[in-house]
Design a protein around this motif. Structure first.
Motif, mmCIF file in Angstrom:
data_model
loop_
_atom_site.group_PDB
_atom_site.id
_atom_site.type_symbol
_atom_site.label_atom_id
_atom_site.label_comp_id
_atom_site.label_asym_id
_atom_site.label_seq_id
_atom_site.Cartn_x
_atom_site.Cartn_y
_atom_site.Cartn_z
ATOM 1 N N ARG A 65 57.042 45.506 45.463
ATOM 2 C CA ARG A 65 57.891 44.857 44.466
ATOM 3 C C ARG A 65 58.488 43.601 45.086
ATOM 4 O O ARG A 65 58.612 43.497 46.311
ATOM 5 C CB ARG A 65 59.003 45.800 43.989
ATOM 6 N N TRP A 66 58.844 42.666 44.233
ATOM 7 C CA TRP A 66 59.505 41.462 44.737
ATOM 8 C C TRP A 66 60.923 41.821 45.153
ATOM 9 O O TRP A 66 61.681 42.406 44.382
ATOM 10 C CB TRP A 66 59.532 40.377 43.669
ATOM 11 N N SER A 67 61.283 41.502 46.364
ATOM 12 C CA SER A 67 62.604 41.850 46.878
ATOM 13 C C SER A 67 63.680 41.029 46.170
ATOM 14 O O SER A 67 63.413 39.978 45.579
ATOM 15 C CB SER A 67 62.673 41.606 48.384
ATOM 16 N N TYR A 83 51.907 38.953 40.896
ATOM 17 C CA TYR A 83 51.966 40.276 41.527
ATOM 18 C C TYR A 83 50.594 40.721 42.032
ATOM 19 O O TYR A 83 50.459 41.155 43.171
ATOM 20 C CB TYR A 83 52.524 41.293 40.533
ATOM 21 N N LEU A 98 56.802 35.802 38.301
ATOM 22 C CA LEU A 98 56.516 36.684 39.426
ATOM 23 C C LEU A 98 55.523 37.781 39.044
ATOM 24 O O LEU A 98 54.747 38.240 39.891
ATOM 25 C CB LEU A 98 57.819 37.319 39.938
ATOM 26 N N GLY A 147 63.756 37.719 47.681
ATOM 27 C CA GLY A 147 62.644 36.896 47.219
ATOM 28 C C GLY A 147 62.877 36.333 45.835
ATOM 29 O O GLY A 147 62.494 35.198 45.542
ATOM 30 N N ARG A 148 63.502 37.102 44.966
ATOM 31 C CA ARG A 148 63.771 36.614 43.610
ATOM 32 C C ARG A 148 64.726 35.422 43.622
ATOM 33 O O ARG A 148 64.581 34.502 42.813
ATOM 34 C CB ARG A 148 64.348 37.746 42.758
ATOM 35 N N ILE A 182 54.133 31.352 42.040
ATOM 36 C CA ILE A 182 55.502 31.414 42.568
ATOM 37 C C ILE A 182 56.024 30.038 42.964
ATOM 38 O O ILE A 182 57.237 29.869 43.150
ATOM 39 C CB ILE A 182 55.587 32.363 43.760
ATOM 40 N N THR A 218 59.163 32.206 51.315
ATOM 41 C CA THR A 218 58.114 32.408 50.333
ATOM 42 C C THR A 218 56.869 32.903 50.996
ATOM 43 O O THR A 218 56.601 32.608 52.106
ATOM 44 C CB THR A 218 57.765 31.113 49.640
ATOM 45 N N LEU A 242 59.495 38.940 51.278
ATOM 46 C CA LEU A 242 59.625 38.620 49.862
ATOM 47 C C LEU A 242 58.989 39.685 48.976
ATOM 48 O O LEU A 242 59.411 39.869 47.839
ATOM 49 C CB LEU A 242 58.963 37.268 49.565
ATOM 50 N N PHE A 243 57.979 40.333 49.487
ATOM 51 C CA PHE A 243 57.179 41.267 48.687
ATOM 52 C C PHE A 243 57.168 42.599 49.423
ATOM 53 O O PHE A 243 56.223 42.929 50.125
ATOM 54 C CB PHE A 243 55.759 40.696 48.531
#
Length: 806
Positions: A335-337, A362, A358, A340-341, A449, A766, A472-473
């Motif tokens: 998941r995007w942290s 994915y 995002l 990271g968001r 992104i 990123t 980030l991921f």
């Protein structure tokens, strides 16, 4: 940091400096219904009003919102009462058959079967147990107080959102049953039209899209800028793990409370920074005051830590246990942290826009992370799966032969655990027939992104890049672990990591806050003003007056401006921003003239069809992949059906050719992909001044399907711009490294860009490199962006991902 910049005074923009002239935020604006109920004049708090309108739309109306909040109350009540019942009202000796139960009244005395009622204590005994335990009484009292507080809040939301429901029906003319058929752009367009009739803002005749975005995203823009300027999040140095980034929901909640709305916060209301924070004379005193506030909040978190920790554990247990049992591999999903968001978010980007962007990235991000394998872990997983599977097979065979095997103590537990072990081990064994191209995958991720550090270019197959990407991921298991540990770690982060930054935070809010007449105090970066916050390394050379301290890092000002302009084509940017956009258009047309024709880039070549063969992939995704494929492969491999031999081209020229083709109203030779692209809405791009998405979105004939399709192609156009701008940024950085030999490092540090930390540190944000794309500088404290990370040493358990070289 220069002394002038450190002591820079707070700025106030008048109507002559900035186009926005919405009502000032004090109590001047009050909702005063006059006569009819559907009269909406003088809205008091436009921030809350527009935010509630946005949430009402995104959460699918009044019924869904209230039902969700009702079940949240019920869920909290259930967790508290059920946990209390399990600890005080169950006799586990009977349940586990450690205590004999004599059923004297049973019709079959030879059978002594234990039932669930036998393990549940009588009501009187259960109540007595609870009353004797002082801790249980204290915890139940605290839970009751919190539940009553939540109940009052739900009632207030019910009344508030009922008014928003009335506003949708009577003012915006959107029935509740049809709300799901309207996109946010359509709702926003109706708000702008309504302002001309109802004068929700009394200090200006018309609203703009940026007015609405500024009020909905006022505090989020500050948070995005703080991450961009490396003030947040906090970096921790842990044994064996090195520098890691910790940014949980609880920590984010504390940051927002300290900065924006809590007691002693920097804002005196929802729209104005406290006047004392606008003056530089008392900055040291204000820093000490903020330090004391952070200390008190940290101590409060420390005192509440046991209770919050218990709740986190209980909620995680009830939420994830069944999922883990049913799908053990779900913890290995990514998941995007939260970090990271914030790092990947543009200025003035709404939640649903960020989520859509995002989500598109994915799958390629997952493929990129899966392209890395650990030989040691693979060998270990294969053998552990073999041993566990062997034992599991024997147990299953015995169970099939005689079901009485299931009555053996812990046999079901053993079967369940062995099944989970086998499933988890298989997730670590790579597919031997799968071949990945990491560089190509990172380019595809970048297209969605929009951000990538410079030093990832050409290093997509290195483990350092993969580790930085993982910041980030992240794994879902890592996310759950961070949330469970958050009550313990958050107090120490606040006290020992955030407090030393108090002076920097005070300077940040003074230097990067600007008062817009009628709007209030906003983050100056949210204006997307290239002249004040542009970076000359990102196409704004000669157009920006910003110093290194004033520049937004990593081209965020320029990319955010392009994103907002494409998303809101009716918005009229300020003069400086218009000049930048015009310059970019001219650059695109110039590079497109030197590049291959767009119809050849999008031609249906056999190799492209093979690489892009995926029934689930839509036309915009095919467009991006086709562009990346043509720019990555030699021309001899791009022979089309008509016998045309494609020429090798750079990513910049390929992206420019496709972008320029969107501005053309007539294409004599179009391929199937190109024709579908133009027929489905790409003609409403940034490069066409006579057509806008807004006009089509509010028309009756356009329907929600077309507006969503137009939004999809707008996202594709922004992806092309991101690829193009990154490539130009990389080209502008490369000449400074050519022919300078050992002087490369010294000359690079003189460039007006922020230093880039090695992505092994938390600030490397990123996760996406490219093949022919340019990258962007990382915010923070490290090496030059042109320095490649050192080759991994001593990593036997990780090897570079498999590369498919064509």
């Amino acid at each position: 940091m220069a002394r002038f910049e450190t002591y820079q005074e707070y700025q106030r923009l008048g109507a002559e400096d900035y186009e926005e002239d919405s009502p000032p935020g004090e109590d001047l604006l009050v909702h005063v219904p006059e006569g009819l109920k559907d009269s909406w004049h003088h809205i008091k708090n436009l921030d809350n009003f527009f935010t509630r309108i946005y949430h009402f739309h995104q959460k699918n109306g009044f019924a869904c919102m209230m039902l969700s909040e009702f079940f949240e109350l019920v869920q909290f009540l259930f967790v508290v009462l059920f946990t209390t019942f399990l600890f005080n009202c169950v006799e586990y000796d009977v349940l586990f058959a450690n205590k004999f139960i004599n059923h004297t009244g049973s019709s079959h005395p030879e059978r002594n079967k234990v039932t669930l009622p036998d393990a549940i204590l009588p009501t009187e005994e259960c109540t007595a147990r609870i009353q004797k335990n002082g801790w249980i009484i204290f915890l139940l009292t605290m839970a009751a107080v919190f539940w009553v507080y939540r109940l009052v809040k739900v009632i207030c939301n019910l009344l508030s959102y009922w008014e928003i429901r009335t506003f949708y029906i009577k003012a915006l003319r959107i029935p509740t049953v049809e709300l799901c058929n309207y996109s946010w752009q359509e709702v926003q367009a109706r708000l702008i039209l309504l302002q001309r009739e109802q004068q929700m803002c009394i200090h200006k005749k018309e609203l703009t899209e940026l007015d609405i975005y500024h009020r909905i995203l006022r505090f989020k823009n500050y948070m995005v800028a703080m991450v961009n300027k490396s003030l947040l999040p906090v970096h921790l140095s842990l044994p064996l793990l090195g520098d890691v980034i910790f940014f949980s929901q609880g920590l984010k909640y504390n940051f927002e409370m300290i900065f924006f709305w809590g007691p002693g916060s920097l804002f005196q209301n929802k729209w104005n920074l406290h006047p004392k924070y606008k003056r530089s004379g008392s900055r040291l005193e204000l820093a000490q005051q903020l330090s004391r506030v952070v200390l008190l909040v940290g101590i409060a978190n420390l005192l509440l830590c046991p209770f919050i920790l218990v709740w986190q554990i209980l909620y995680a247990f009830f939420s994830y246990t069944e999922v883990i049992k049913r799908e053990p591999g779900s913890l290995g999903a990514r998941r995007w942290s939260l970090f990271g968001r914030l790092y990947l978010r543009h200025f003035n980007e709404l939640d649903h826009e960020l989520q859509a962007r995002l989500s598109r990235g994915y799958k390629p991000a997952t493929k990129y992370m899966n392209s890395f394998t650990s030989p040691l872990l693979t060998v270990f997983a294969q053998n552990l799966a073999f041993f566990s599977g062997s034992i599991l097979a024997v147990l299953i065979a015995l169970t099939v032969y005689d079901e009485d095997v299931l009555t053996v103590q812990h046999i079901l537990t053993a079967i369940t655990v062995l099944g989970i072990v086998v499933t988890v081990c298989r997730s670590f064994i790579p597919d031997e027939y799968m071949v990945w191209c990491p560089e190509q995958l990172l380019q595809c991720v970048l297209a969605h992104i929009h951000y990538m550090p410079d030093h990832w270019k050409g290093n997509a197959n290195k483990c350092e890049t993969r580790d930085e990407m993982a910041q980030l991921f992240q794994y879902k298991a890592v996310f759950i672990l961070e949330e469970l540990l958050s009550p313990i770690i958050t107090p120490f982060v606040l006290i020992f990591a955030l407090r030393p930054k108090s002076l920097e935070i005070i300077d940040y809010f003074r230097n990067f806050s600007v008062e817009v007449v009628g709007v209030g105090d906003i983050c100056s970066f949210a204006q997307m003003d290239v002249r004040k916050h542009g970076n000359p390394m990102w196409l704004s050379e000669g157009q920006t007056e910003a110093s290194v301290y004033q520049q937004a890092e990593n081209g965020k000002t320029e990319l955010s401006l392009m994103h907002f302009t494409i998303t809101n084509p009716h918005w009229h940017p300020p003069q400086d921003s218009s000049v930048f956009i015009g310059h970019l258009k001219e650059k695109v047309q110039h590079d497109a003239a030197a590049g291959p024709p767009a119809q050849h880039l999008l031609s249906d070549t056999p190799l492209c069809n093979s690489l892009l063969s995926n029934e689930s992939t839509n036309i915009p995704e095919n467009l991006i992949m086709s562009l990346l494929t043509h720019s990555a492969l030699p021309g001899s491999l791009l022979t089309g059906r008509d016998g045309y031999f494609g020429q090798a081209c750079s990513t910049a020229s390929a992206a420019a050719s496709v972008l320029a083709s969107l501005s053309s109203s007539h294409h004599p030779a179009r391929t199937r992909s190109h024709t579908l692209l133009m027929e489905n809405g790409a003609e409403s791009s940034l490069y066409r001044s006579d057509r806008t998405i807004m006009e089509e979105s509010i028309s009756v004939s356009a329907g929600s399907g077309r507006s969503l399709l137009l939004a999809n192609f707008a996202s594709t156009e922004m992806s092309l711009h991101a690829i193009y701008m990154h490539e130009l940024h990389q080209q502008s950085a490369q000449p400074q490294c050519v022919g300078q030999g050992s002087q490369t490092h010294s000359s690079t540090t003189e460039q007006p860009i922020a230093p880039v930390p090695p992505l092994s540190s938390p600030e490397t944000l990123t996760a996406y490199s490219q093949l022919h794309l340019g990258g962007w500088t990382e915010e923070a404290e490290g090496e030059s962006p042109l320095n490649d990370p050192p080759a991994p040493q001593g990593h036997e358990d990780k090897v570079p991902s498999k590369i498919n070289r064509v």
